[in-house]
Write an enzyme that holds these catalytic residues in place. Sequence first.
Site, short mmCIF file in Angstrom:
data_model
loop_
_atom_site.label_atom_id
_atom_site.label_comp_id
_atom_site.label_asym_id
_atom_site.label_seq_id
_atom_site.Cartn_x
_atom_site.Cartn_y
_atom_site.Cartn_z
N LEU A 41 0.35 -0.69 0.44
CA LEU A 41 0.35 -0.46 -0.14
C LEU A 41 0.94 1.26 -0.30
O LEU A 41 0.33 2.20 -1.17
CB LEU A 41 -1.10 0.59 1.18
CG LEU A 41 -2.30 -1.21 1.15
CD1 LEU A 41 -2.52 -1.17 2.61
CD2 LEU A 41 -3.01 -1.01 0.26
N LYS A 65 15.41 -2.15 -1.17
CA LYS A 65 14.65 -2.37 -1.76
C LYS A 65 13.69 -1.00 -2.36
O LYS A 65 13.23 -0.75 -3.40
CB LYS A 65 13.72 -3.04 -1.10
CG LYS A 65 13.87 -4.47 -0.67
CD LYS A 65 13.47 -4.74 0.50
CE LYS A 65 13.72 -6.40 0.38
NZ LYS A 65 13.11 -7.09 1.54
N ASP A 88 13.47 2.65 10.87
CA ASP A 88 13.33 0.97 10.86
C ASP A 88 12.56 1.10 12.39
O ASP A 88 13.20 1.74 12.65
CB ASP A 88 15.22 0.86 11.79
CG ASP A 88 14.76 -1.20 11.69
OD1 ASP A 88 13.29 -1.42 11.80
OD2 ASP A 88 15.30 -1.92 10.93
N ASN A 114 2.49 4.62 7.22
CA ASN A 114 1.59 3.63 6.88
C ASN A 114 2.67 1.37 6.91
O ASN A 114 1.74 0.72 7.69
CB ASN A 114 1.95 2.81 5.56
CG ASN A 114 2.02 1.93 4.31
OD1 ASN A 114 0.63 1.66 4.73
ND2 ASN A 114 3.26 1.48 4.10
N SER A 167 -4.58 2.46 10.07
CA SER A 167 -4.81 1.78 11.53
C SER A 167 -5.33 0.38 10.20
O SER A 167 -5.50 0.56 9.38
CB SER A 167 -6.12 2.26 12.36
OG SER A 167 -6.28 1.24 13.29
N TYR A 200 -1.72 -8.48 16.05
CA TYR A 200 -2.73 -8.14 14.67
C TYR A 200 -3.60 -6.77 15.10
O TYR A 200 -3.20 -4.77 15.27
CB TYR A 200 -2.34 -8.42 13.58
CG TYR A 200 -2.20 -7.30 12.70
CD1 TYR A 200 -1.17 -6.62 12.46
CD2 TYR A 200 -3.26 -6.75 11.98
CE1 TYR A 200 -1.20 -5.54 11.21
CE2 TYR A 200 -3.41 -6.11 10.31
CZ TYR A 200 -2.34 -5.41 10.30
OH TYR A 200 -2.62 -4.24 9.31
N LYS A 204 -3.51 -2.44 16.12
CA LYS A 204 -4.47 -1.80 15.73
C LYS A 204 -5.26 -0.07 16.56
O LYS A 204 -5.29 0.40 15.92
CB LYS A 204 -5.19 -1.85 14.16
CG LYS A 204 -3.94 -2.63 13.06
CD LYS A 204 -3.55 -1.97 12.90
CE LYS A 204 -2.03 -1.75 11.69
NZ LYS A 204 -1.75 -0.66 11.19
#
Length: 327
Positions: A41, A65, A88, A114, A167, A200, A204
């Site tokens: 994303l 990357k 990081d 993000n 989120s 996870y 959030k």
Amino acid sequence: MAGMLTYFPSFIYSQLFETPPVPTTDFTGQTVIVTGSNQGLGFEAARHFARLGANLILACRTVSKAEAAKADIEKTTGSKTIQVWELDLSRYDSVKAFAKRVQGLERLDAIVENAGISTMKFAEAEGNEATITTNVVSTFLLALLVLPKLRESAKKFNIVPHLTIVSSEVHFFTTFPESQADDIFAELNDPKKARMWDRYNVSKAMEVLICRELTELLASPTSSRKPFVILNFLNPGFCHSELANELGMPVKVLKALLARTTEVGSRTLVNAVEAGKDSHGMFLSNSKVTPVASWVTSEYGIKAQKKLWKQFAPILEKIQPGILVNI
């Protein structure tokens, strides 16, 4: 589980029938940071920002990357104003070094936080379970460290900057039971008690609660106390990405049937930065102001929010003495 079942019909409808709009705002001359922007994303959101003329900073853990992502975005958009900065979130010294570098910018119009992780494996980073370190502690450490630059830019350029947290709707799928422990972070950091299948979702939910608490503490749109910065937090929807790679076959099947493309999901990140003052302190889903999970605004949720912040604020202060003054 009950929350998940209740929310599931609206989730299905959203995935199938509500498509976030393509961003159209001209960001020429604006400086935008997108964390975790070498893939998924963040990468596609960065492409949108570049297409719309932003001076873009790709903030990524792996520089090589990120450089590859930069080259790809430059090739497809023609942008010549993209930088790569190392960040990081599993290391607080990296977050602080990044934030110090941000202070040297001429201006900062928006930061889209993000970057995050989703894992079923318990591991430690900076003394916490790694999901909590990355998705919660470092996310808000960075947020508070860049607030002074956002406010400075607001005053100097007469703008309304954005602090946007990516989120998720998965906060509907948990009730954050760890909030009932005497010490929330000790509970989360105990490998014997860690409910990693829900971790996870919990991370959030913590983001949602902390954003709501910060909204109460920050200057309002009508306040003259400090230059105003829009803080909003969003749900990009269920998208094709690498975030849920560790999850099992049911999620993979669900992805195949319902997931949005990464590009479509990324529009929500940019839409949040396009959003106006009415989005301050609000949860955006499908690029619209949307109610948070009902438990969040219940007596239970409000108590959890206050308790979480009371325990979280000293942690931030220990990592960076004086940081709470930035609020």
